[in-house]
Scaffold this motif. Structure first.
Motif, PDB file in Angstrom:
ATOM      1  N   ASP A 288      51.811 -47.244  81.761  1.00  0.00           N
ATOM      2  CA  ASP A 288      51.703 -46.812  80.374  1.00  0.00           C
ATOM      3  C   ASP A 288      50.333 -47.153  79.798  1.00  0.00           C
ATOM      4  O   ASP A 288      49.717 -46.326  79.122  1.00  0.00           O
ATOM      5  CB  ASP A 288      52.799 -47.470  79.530  1.00  0.00           C
ATOM      6  CG  ASP A 288      52.695 -47.090  78.063  1.00  0.00           C
ATOM      7  OD1 ASP A 288      52.856 -45.890  77.746  1.00  0.00           O
ATOM      8  OD2 ASP A 288      52.424 -47.986  77.233  1.00  0.00           O
TER       9      ASP A 288
ATOM     10  N   HIS B  66      48.740 -60.519  85.919  1.00  0.00           N
ATOM     11  CA  HIS B  66      48.730 -59.059  86.042  1.00  0.00           C
ATOM     12  C   HIS B  66      49.007 -58.377  84.706  1.00  0.00           C
ATOM     13  O   HIS B  66      48.412 -57.346  84.376  1.00  0.00           O
ATOM     14  CB  HIS B  66      49.804 -58.667  87.064  1.00  0.00           C
ATOM     15  CG  HIS B  66      49.817 -57.233  87.456  1.00  0.00           C
ATOM     16  ND1 HIS B  66      49.658 -56.810  88.754  1.00  0.00           N
ATOM     17  CD2 HIS B  66      49.964 -56.102  86.726  1.00  0.00           C
ATOM     18  CE1 HIS B  66      49.711 -55.500  88.808  1.00  0.00           C
ATOM     19  NE2 HIS B  66      49.898 -55.037  87.588  1.00  0.00           N
ATOM     20  N   SER B  67      49.899 -58.936  83.903  1.00  0.00           N
ATOM     21  CA  SER B  67      50.400 -58.251  82.717  1.00  0.00           C
ATOM     22  C   SER B  67      49.516 -58.410  81.487  1.00  0.00           C
ATOM     23  O   SER B  67      49.713 -57.691  80.499  1.00  0.00           O
ATOM     24  CB  SER B  67      51.802 -58.762  82.380  1.00  0.00           C
ATOM     25  OG  SER B  67      51.748 -60.138  82.018  1.00  0.00           O
TER      26      SER B  67
ATOM     27  N   GLU C 166      47.875 -47.741  88.266  1.00  0.00           N
ATOM     28  CA  GLU C 166      47.277 -48.788  87.445  1.00  0.00           C
ATOM     29  C   GLU C 166      45.750 -48.804  87.550  1.00  0.00           C
ATOM     30  O   GLU C 166      45.097 -49.694  87.023  1.00  0.00           O
ATOM     31  CB  GLU C 166      47.820 -50.162  87.854  1.00  0.00           C
ATOM     32  CG  GLU C 166      49.314 -50.316  87.608  1.00  0.00           C
ATOM     33  CD  GLU C 166      49.871 -51.620  88.160  1.00  0.00           C
ATOM     34  OE1 GLU C 166      51.014 -51.944  87.805  1.00  0.00           O
ATOM     35  OE2 GLU C 166      49.175 -52.304  88.940  1.00  0.00           O
TER      36      GLU C 166
ATOM     37  N   ASN D  63      49.811 -51.838  83.580  1.00  0.00           N
ATOM     38  CA  ASN D  63      50.940 -50.988  83.944  1.00  0.00           C
ATOM     39  C   ASN D  63      50.556 -49.527  83.755  1.00  0.00           C
ATOM     40  O   ASN D  63      49.484 -49.210  83.215  1.00  0.00           O
ATOM     41  CB  ASN D  63      52.176 -51.337  83.098  1.00  0.00           C
ATOM     42  CG  ASN D  63      51.863 -51.367  81.612  1.00  0.00           C
ATOM     43  OD1 ASN D  63      51.405 -50.371  81.051  1.00  0.00           O
ATOM     44  ND2 ASN D  63      52.094 -52.523  80.976  1.00  0.00           N
TER      45      ASN D  63
ATOM     46  N   ARG E 295      46.833 -53.144  94.188  1.00  0.00           N
ATOM     47  CA  ARG E 295      47.328 -52.513  92.965  1.00  0.00           C
ATOM     48  C   ARG E 295      47.842 -51.111  93.252  1.00  0.00           C
ATOM     49  O   ARG E 295      47.333 -50.414  94.134  1.00  0.00           O
ATOM     50  CB  ARG E 295      46.209 -52.428  91.912  1.00  0.00           C
ATOM     51  CG  ARG E 295      45.860 -53.740  91.247  1.00  0.00           C
ATOM     52  CD  ARG E 295      47.040 -54.301  90.452  1.00  0.00           C
ATOM     53  NE  ARG E 295      46.665 -55.460  89.681  1.00  0.00           N
ATOM     54  CZ  ARG E 295      46.305 -55.433  88.401  1.00  0.00           C
ATOM     55  NH1 ARG E 295      46.279 -54.285  87.752  1.00  0.00           N
ATOM     56  NH2 ARG E 295      45.975 -56.548  87.782  1.00  0.00           N
TER      57      ARG E 295
END
Length: 467
Positions: free
Chosen positions: A323, A295-296, A167, A321, A163
């Motif tokens: 953000d 992952h998302s 993140e 992510n 990663r």
């Protein structure tokens, strides 16, 4: 309402408490029992009567009674009413007197080889010589320094893969990380879906943020995808909370296919997942985390409390992510601000020198020994994982969970009843035994023989149903 003078106290507690009304009401009921305003066997007023007096709705009182029942405080039977449970006045299941061993806390055993106390003394002394004391004792950056996040990413890479450091966050414990993730994805009144038998920490978080928990049935591989799909279609949850590996308390571990099936349901319902993973690194060959497979969609939390020590107050968080990392870091800042400098320095030193893996391997070895002792003493039929820190004890037909734990406490044994873990429905006839809190294997074995004797003991008249 003079027949129920304690209701005035409940109303006062609700008026001044910032917590959810149903939780405050359950707490007030518990306090009335402890003070003797309510005694074992006392019948409570009808829920509708309570709701009218308190100026709240019937649903809130029903939720409060459900919570009180989970705590082992009351019993309810259709046609008979609701009564204060036998043993409820003894602070429920928590250990309050001398016990052979307190088997309630899910802690990693303290290894003797390597000698942990000597290691900590030596490493703290080295840190104080090498680093500036003002920096160690000051406030730190929320989420960890770049170096600490890099070390965290490396620690959890065997489970979630490589990663980016933007993140990764370092959090002062898993509970604050989970609270931050939940608060980022939900608003008051939203639904969180989880296992019907679940880690109690998620109930604490849900109550704090005024969220609704909905439980999903499980089998030996954990949460069932078809049941999750049904619950999502009916309740439209914002978040799924789960422990896919060595579930607490059931010990269930999702197969790779089960993980993929759960992710398919989450994708279909646009559901974000909070993955709590305290135990994967206790296994030699753990399965990939949900966060590695999607992952998302998954926010991942791995605490060091179960693999090294809760005293480090450290958990590593992987977000989808950059953000989301910023948003969760802001929530952690609001909840817990930052990690402690001295503990962070000790954790980083253990990661850098390889001491963390040495301690982890010692804990793995000790837990496997303790699981083998538990299997030999208690026999088959209980839920166990050879790498895990706890046993999900199956009780005979004559023992309810809360009564079993209350009787065990009288025999000097502190356990946790299934009522503590039950989100919805009837609590199973189970209790959790934490194997790591015993000081050594010999004392654990002695205590487990005590548990076995309680299992084999027929219920005494003092634990008969109230009629």
């Amino acid at each position: 309402m003079s027949a129920y003078p304690y209701l005035a106290h409940w109303k006062e507690e609700i008026s001044r408490s910032p917590n959810a009304i149903y939780m405050t009401l359950a707490d007030a009921l518990a306090l009335s029992i402890r003070k003797g305003d309510l005694r074992e066997g006392d019948r409570l007023p009808p829920q509708r009567t309570i709701a009218e007096y308190l100026g709240t709705n019937l649903t809130t009182v029903t939720r409060a009674f459900t919570e009180a029942r989970r705590r082992g405080l009351i019993d309810a039977t259709v046609g008979r009413g609701t009564f204060v449970r036998v043993g409820a006045g003894e602070s429920h299941w928590r250990h309050t007197g001398p016990a052979v061993v307190d088997l309630t806390m899910n802690l990693p055993p303290i290894p003797q080889d390597p000698p942990l106390q000597r290691i900590i003394q030596s490493d703290i002394a080295a840190i104080l010589k090498q680093q500036d004391l003002n920096s160690l004792m000051s406030y730190r950056v929320t989420g960890g320094t770049l170096e600490e996040r890099q070390l965290g990413a490396k620690w959890i890479a065997p489970i979630i893969g490589q990663r980016r450091t933007d993140e990764i966050l370092v959090s002062p414990g898993a509970q604050s990380a989970l609270a931050a993730i939940v608060s980022t994805h939900t608003q008051p009144g939203d639904v969180i879906v989880t296992d019907r038998i679940a880690y109690p920490g998620i109930r604490t978080i849900a109550a704090q943020f005024d969220l609704i928990l909905v439980g999903v049935d499980s089998d030996m591989e954990g949460m069932m995808p078809d049941q999750l799909d049904r619950v999502c279609a009916e309740h439209h949850p914002r978040l799924l909370y789960c422990i896919p590996t060595i579930h607490n308390p059931t010990t269930a571990t999702m197969s790779l296919q089960r993980r993929k099936d759960i992710l398919k349901v989450a994708q279909r319902h646009h559901l974000h997942i909070a993955e709590d993973d305290p135990y994967s690194l206790l296994m030699d060959n753990p399965l990939p985390a949900l966060a590695a497979l999607d992952h998302s969609r998954v926010s991942y939390v791995a605490t060091l409390a179960k693999t090294l020590s809760p005293g480090l107050r450290t958990a590593y968080v992987a977000l989808p992510n950059a953000d989301m990392t910023r948003r969760v870091a802001a929530a952690i800042r609001a909840i817990a601000l930052t990690n402690a400098g001295l503990l962070s320095a000790l954790t980083a030193r253990w990661m850098q020198t390889g001491q963390a893996h040495t301690i982890l391997h010692a804990i793995q070895k000790e837990l496997r020994l303790r699981q083998s002792i538990a299997r030999r003493v208690l026999g088959e039929g209980h839920c166990m994982n050879p790498d895990g820190p706890h046993v999900w004890l199956k009780l005979p037909d004559w023992w309810g969970s809360a009564d079993f734990v209350a009787y065990a406490r009288r025999r000097g044994l502190a356990l946790v009843p299934s009522t503590v873990f039950t989100i919805s429905g009837e609590p199973p006839q189970r209790a959790r035994i934490a194997l790591g809190s015993a000081p050594d294997a010999a004392s654990l074995e002695e205590s487990l023989h005590g548990v076995l004797s309680v299992l084999q003991h027929k219920r005494s008249p003092g634990f008969a149903d109230i009629v």
